[in-house]
Design a protein around this motif. Structure first.
Motif, short mmCIF file in Angstrom:
data_model
loop_
_atom_site.label_atom_id
_atom_site.label_comp_id
_atom_site.label_asym_id
_atom_site.label_seq_id
_atom_site.Cartn_x
_atom_site.Cartn_y
_atom_site.Cartn_z
N VAL A 7 -1.38 3.30 7.64
CA VAL A 7 -0.45 3.22 6.51
C VAL A 7 -1.19 3.52 5.21
O VAL A 7 -2.40 3.32 5.11
CB VAL A 7 0.21 1.82 6.42
CG1 VAL A 7 1.08 1.56 7.63
CG2 VAL A 7 -0.84 0.72 6.28
N GLU A 10 2.75 4.15 0.34
CA GLU A 10 4.19 3.88 0.26
C GLU A 10 4.57 2.79 1.26
O GLU A 10 4.49 3.00 2.48
CB GLU A 10 4.99 5.15 0.53
CG GLU A 10 4.72 6.26 -0.47
CD GLU A 10 5.43 7.56 -0.10
OE1 GLU A 10 6.16 7.58 0.93
OE2 GLU A 10 5.24 8.56 -0.82
N ASP A 12 6.87 0.72 3.55
CA ASP A 12 8.05 1.08 4.33
C ASP A 12 8.96 -0.14 4.42
O ASP A 12 8.66 -1.08 5.17
CB ASP A 12 7.61 1.55 5.72
CG ASP A 12 8.75 2.15 6.52
OD1 ASP A 12 9.88 1.64 6.43
OD2 ASP A 12 8.51 3.14 7.24
N GLU A 13 10.06 -0.13 3.68
CA GLU A 13 10.95 -1.29 3.65
C GLU A 13 11.66 -1.49 4.98
O GLU A 13 12.02 -2.62 5.33
CB GLU A 13 11.95 -1.16 2.51
CG GLU A 13 11.30 -1.17 1.13
CD GLU A 13 10.41 -2.39 0.90
OE1 GLU A 13 10.79 -3.50 1.33
OE2 GLU A 13 9.32 -2.22 0.32
N GLY A 210 2.74 6.60 3.94
CA GLY A 210 3.87 6.05 4.70
C GLY A 210 3.34 5.30 5.89
O GLY A 210 2.52 4.39 5.76
N ARG A 211 3.77 5.69 7.09
CA ARG A 211 3.26 5.07 8.31
C ARG A 211 3.17 6.10 9.43
O ARG A 211 4.02 6.97 9.55
CB ARG A 211 4.14 3.90 8.76
CG ARG A 211 5.58 4.27 9.08
CD ARG A 211 6.29 3.06 9.67
NE ARG A 211 7.73 3.21 9.69
CZ ARG A 211 8.47 3.11 10.78
NH1 ARG A 211 7.91 2.90 11.94
NH2 ARG A 211 9.79 3.22 10.71
#
Length: 233
Positions: A7, A10, A12-13, A210-211
């Motif tokens: 990660v 950002e 990640d919700e 991100g992921r």
């Protein structure tokens, strides 16, 4: 094979709300510019180790070290670092976690007076010191580095043209010297597009903003595995 959640930059919700999509991960690696609260949540939700390096928007973590007894120190005195309890800071270190050997070098090119920013010359000096540590580990047990964890990209391999996001030549040198299977970085936001992998000798360079989920074989050459062996999620 170790399934790694990588990660960067950002949060990640969706993942924060429901981490089941990455539940099989056995290790989290973070390439900077993520809230420590978010990293602590991931580590606790998955109940796996977390290894990180700082980005240019992270707090100054210089001066902290871990004693032989495992006690965090700063200026020789016990001190609570700002990162989550139990997380492993790989900045300028070579660490063995979850069966993988990871070398870390965070930060980006200097563009302001903020922390974790370096000139090319200073980053090169830090890279040489990290390479010496990796060489010492290899001489001790014969194992090389599996993953180099950075915030900035190597020069010309996924970096950008604006000064803060230009890559470091020293990272190209470091990857060539250590020959890890992977160099994972963040910092350069792809803004919804696929960043794509880059090849540097035997090393695959990947932007993990991100992921991403990656299967990493300790001691292996990433080129031995088909593209499907690593995947974004």
């Amino acid at each position: 094979m170790v399934l790694v959640l990588a990660v960067s930059d950002e949060a990640d919700e969706v993942l924060r709300a429901d981490p089941r999509a990455v539940r099989a991960a056995r290790l989290i690696v973070a390439c900077g510019d993520l809230p420590f609260e978010y990293l602590g949540y991931l580590m606790n939700a998955l109940d796996v180790p977390l290894v990180f390096v700082p980005g240019n928007h992270d707090p100054d973590i210089s001066g902290y070290r871990i004693s032989r007894a495992g006690l965090p120190l700063r200026a020789g005195l016990p001190a609570q670092p700002p990162w989550p309890a139990g997380a492993v800071c790989a900045e300028r270190r070579v660490v063995d976690v979850a069966g993988l050997r990871i070398a870390g070098l965070g930060g980006c090119r200097r563009y302001s007076e903020g922390p974790n920013q370096y000139t090319e010359r200073l980053l090169a000096r830090r890279a040489r010191a990290l390479a010496r540590r990796a060489r010492w580990h290899r001489m001790r047990d014969g194992r090389g580095v599996d993953v180099v964890l950075t915030h900035a990209a190597p020069e010309g391999l996924g970096d950008a043209e604006d000064p803060p996001h230009r890559g470091f030549r020293a990272l190209n040198w470091l990857a060539a010297r250590l020959e890890p299977a992977w160099l994972l970085h963040g910092h350069v936001h792809p803004h919804g597009t696929a960043a794509g992998d880059h090849q540097l000798g035997r090393t695959v360079v990947r932007n993990v903003v991100g992921r991403h989920l990656l299967d990493i074989q300790p001691g292996a050459d990433a080129r031995q595995f088909p593209a499907g062996a690593s995947r974004a999620s």
